[in-house]
Design a protein around this motif. Structure first.
Motif, PDB file in Angstrom:
ATOM      1  N   PRO A  36       0.824  -1.217   0.000  1.00 51.51           N
ATOM      2  CA  PRO A  36       0.000   0.000   0.000  1.00 51.51           C
ATOM      3  C   PRO A  36       0.860   1.269   0.000  1.00 51.51           C
ATOM      4  O   PRO A  36       1.955   1.292   0.560  1.00 51.51           O
ATOM      5  N   ASP A  37       0.330   2.280  -0.638  1.00 50.22           N
ATOM      6  CA  ASP A  37       1.057   3.536  -0.814  1.00 50.22           C
ATOM      7  C   ASP A  37       0.451   4.617   0.089  1.00 50.22           C
ATOM      8  O   ASP A  37      -0.771   4.636   0.289  1.00 50.22           O
ATOM      9  N   PHE A  38       1.293   5.496   0.595  1.00 50.87           N
ATOM     10  CA  PHE A  38       0.815   6.548   1.506  1.00 50.87           C
ATOM     11  C   PHE A  38       1.616   7.826   1.292  1.00 50.87           C
ATOM     12  O   PHE A  38       2.769   7.774   0.873  1.00 50.87           O
ATOM     13  N   PRO A  39       1.016   8.976   1.623  1.00 50.46           N
ATOM     14  CA  PRO A  39       1.796  10.223   1.610  1.00 50.46           C
ATOM     15  C   PRO A  39       2.767  10.249   2.782  1.00 50.46           C
ATOM     16  O   PRO A  39       2.477   9.697   3.850  1.00 50.46           O
ATOM     17  N   LEU A  40       3.910  10.840   2.535  1.00 45.42           N
ATOM     18  CA  LEU A  40       4.928  11.051   3.571  1.00 45.42           C
ATOM     19  C   LEU A  40       5.435  12.472   3.432  1.00 45.42           C
ATOM     20  O   LEU A  40       5.225  13.109   2.380  1.00 45.42           O
ATOM     21  N   TRP A  41       6.140  12.960   4.452  1.00 48.29           N
ATOM     22  CA  TRP A  41       6.664  14.325   4.421  1.00 48.29           C
ATOM     23  C   TRP A  41       8.149  14.302   4.737  1.00 48.29           C
ATOM     24  O   TRP A  41       8.596  13.559   5.626  1.00 48.29           O
ATOM     25  N   ASP A  42       8.909  15.118   3.991  1.00 49.07           N
ATOM     26  CA  ASP A  42      10.334  15.214   4.325  1.00 49.07           C
ATOM     27  C   ASP A  42      10.508  16.181   5.498  1.00 49.07           C
ATOM     28  O   ASP A  42       9.531  16.744   6.008  1.00 49.07           O
ATOM     29  N   LEU A  43      11.746  16.375   5.930  1.00 49.22           N
ATOM     30  CA  LEU A  43      11.973  17.157   7.156  1.00 49.22           C
ATOM     31  C   LEU A  43      11.679  18.641   6.981  1.00 49.22           C
ATOM     32  O   LEU A  43      11.622  19.383   7.966  1.00 49.22           O
ATOM     33  N   ASP A  44      11.487  19.074   5.742  1.00 50.22           N
ATOM     34  CA  ASP A  44      11.062  20.450   5.497  1.00 50.22           C
ATOM     35  C   ASP A  44       9.550  20.551   5.332  1.00 50.22           C
ATOM     36  O   ASP A  44       9.029  21.619   4.980  1.00 50.22           O
ATOM     37  N   GLY A  45       8.866  19.433   5.529  1.00 48.45           N
ATOM     38  CA  GLY A  45       7.410  19.440   5.447  1.00 48.45           C
ATOM     39  C   GLY A  45       6.865  19.283   4.046  1.00 48.45           C
ATOM     40  O   GLY A  45       5.663  19.438   3.828  1.00 48.45           O
ATOM     41  N   ARG A  46       7.739  18.974   3.074  1.00 51.95           N
ATOM     42  CA  ARG A  46       7.269  18.795   1.695  1.00 51.95           C
ATOM     43  C   ARG A  46       6.679  17.400   1.526  1.00 51.95           C
ATOM     44  O   ARG A  46       7.287  16.410   1.929  1.00 51.95           O
ATOM     45  N   GLU A  47       5.506  17.346   0.898  1.00 49.66           N
ATOM     46  CA  GLU A  47       4.809  16.066   0.770  1.00 49.66           C
ATOM     47  C   GLU A  47       5.326  15.268  -0.426  1.00 49.66           C
ATOM     48  O   GLU A  47       5.600  15.822  -1.497  1.00 49.66           O
TER      49      GLU A  47
ATOM     50  N   ARG B  53      20.519   8.740   6.759  1.00 46.45           N
ATOM     51  CA  ARG B  53      19.624   8.416   5.632  1.00 46.45           C
ATOM     52  C   ARG B  53      18.523   9.464   5.539  1.00 46.45           C
ATOM     53  O   ARG B  53      18.186  10.102   6.545  1.00 46.45           O
ATOM     54  N   PRO B  54      17.919   9.652   4.380  1.00 49.80           N
ATOM     55  CA  PRO B  54      16.773  10.555   4.300  1.00 49.80           C
ATOM     56  C   PRO B  54      15.680  10.106   5.275  1.00 49.80           C
ATOM     57  O   PRO B  54      15.376   8.917   5.362  1.00 49.80           O
ATOM     58  N   ILE B  55      15.148  11.054   6.011  1.00 52.46           N
ATOM     59  CA  ILE B  55      14.080  10.765   6.976  1.00 52.46           C
ATOM     60  C   ILE B  55      12.777  11.320   6.418  1.00 52.46           C
ATOM     61  O   ILE B  55      12.713  12.483   6.008  1.00 52.46           O
ATOM     62  N   TYR B  56      11.750  10.492   6.418  1.00 48.57           N
ATOM     63  CA  TYR B  56      10.404  10.914   6.020  1.00 48.57           C
ATOM     64  C   TYR B  56       9.468  10.662   7.189  1.00 48.57           C
ATOM     65  O   TYR B  56       9.675   9.742   7.986  1.00 48.57           O
ATOM     66  N   VAL B  57       8.444  11.490   7.260  1.00 47.55           N
ATOM     67  CA  VAL B  57       7.541  11.470   8.405  1.00 47.55           C
ATOM     68  C   VAL B  57       6.163  11.001   7.943  1.00 47.55           C
ATOM     69  O   VAL B  57       5.631  11.476   6.938  1.00 47.55           O
ATOM     70  N   ASP B  58       5.616  10.064   8.684  1.00 50.91           N
ATOM     71  CA  ASP B  58       4.266   9.573   8.428  1.00 50.91           C
ATOM     72  C   ASP B  58       3.254  10.629   8.908  1.00 50.91           C
ATOM     73  O   ASP B  58       3.594  11.551   9.660  1.00 50.91           O
ATOM     74  N   SER B  59       1.992  10.452   8.516  1.00 57.04           N
ATOM     75  CA  SER B  59       0.953  11.363   9.001  1.00 57.04           C
ATOM     76  C   SER B  59       0.819  11.226  10.520  1.00 57.04           C
ATOM     77  O   SER B  59       1.257  10.231  11.112  1.00 57.04           O
ATOM     78  N   LEU B  60       0.187  12.193  11.150  1.00 56.71           N
ATOM     79  CA  LEU B  60       0.103  12.190  12.611  1.00 56.71           C
ATOM     80  C   LEU B  60      -0.672  10.979  13.135  1.00 56.71           C
ATOM     81  O   LEU B  60      -0.409  10.500  14.233  1.00 56.71           O
ATOM     82  N   ASP B  61      -1.621  10.496  12.350  1.00 53.13           N
ATOM     83  CA  ASP B  61      -2.382   9.315  12.797  1.00 53.13           C
ATOM     84  C   ASP B  61      -1.715   8.007  12.364  1.00 53.13           C
ATOM     85  O   ASP B  61      -2.296   6.926  12.539  1.00 53.13           O
TER      86      ASP B  61
END
Lengths: 68, 159
Positions: A36-47, B53-61
């Motif tokens: 499954p695919d999902f949106p993620l954000w980099d450390l600058d908040g870019r989606e 490594r590049p860090i990506y953040v999941d949604s808050l939920d």
């Protein structure tokens, strides 16, 4: 956003009643199938999306975790 | 895991860290209540713990984390189509290294004309189990995280 879910997922105390419900690896997506695919954000908040990341590589290693 | 990422980067193997929720919230790193806070904690992972490594953040939920089973320290390997080749309920660099080497060899064998079909295998891998080091890690979050984990071990009968 579902506030009850937010509070359950982002539990404030590490106690088994609040933690164990999230240990669902046995029911995770199967090997050999498209994940499954999902949106993620980099450390600058870019989606971006997980699919945008795996599509750029022959293989993509993803470690899930947090500071704690 | 940073070293593994560097080892295979030139072979078309990417590595990322996906930031989930605080498994052991403490005084310094409490439970998450906003994306701004989540991004701040993720930057601390880079700056204080040296995750390169590049860090990506999941949604808050935790939509992504929950869909993948929501264990606290999993690793997964995908190919460029998003097909799952490896999944592990704990992250261990040796296990990842050997898996990547194996999959790269599969690519090579196919390039050389071998006809290969996938099959499923289950096996146990083994990780370091240094409880003192784990507690030192919890101390970064704060005494609350240490206290709660000790109590959880007692409840689980693992004390």
């Amino acid at each position: 956003m579902n506030q009850a879910l937010l509070a359950l997922y982002n539990y404030a105390e590490f106690v088994p009643d609040k933690v164990d419900r999230w240990l669902n690896f046995a029911a995770s997506p199967p090997l050999g199938e498209v994940a499954p695919d999902f949106p993620l954000w980099d450390l600058d908040g870019r989606e971006t999306r997980l699919s945008a990341l795996w599509s750029q590589q022959r293989l993509l290693v993803v470690e899930f975790g947090s500071f704690t | 895991m940073n070293a593994i990422a560097e080892q295979f980067a030139s072979e078309g193997v990417g590595s990322i860290f996906l930031y989930t929720h605080e498994a052991h919230p403490g005084e310094r790193y409490p439970h998450l209540t906003s994306m701004e806070q989540k991004l701040r904690h993720a930057r601390a992972l880079r700056d204080e713990l040296g995750v390169s490594r590049p860090i990506y953040v999941d949604s808050l939920d935790g939509a992504c984390h929950r869909a993948y089973g929501s264990n606290p320290n999993m690793s997964w390997i995908f190919d460029r189509r998003g097909v799952v080749h490896y999944k592990s309920d704990w992250t261990d660099a040796r296990s990842i290294e050997r898996a990547v080497e194996y999959f790269l060899e599969v690519f090579t064998r196919r390039r050389q004309g071998e006809r290969l079909a996938p099959f499923h295998v289950e096996r146990l891998d083994y990780r370091d189990h240094d409880r003192q080091a784990f507690f030192r890690g919890l101390e970064r979050s704060g005494p609350k995280a240490v206290r709660e984990f000790r109590e959880a071990l007692r409840i689980w009968g693992e004390e």
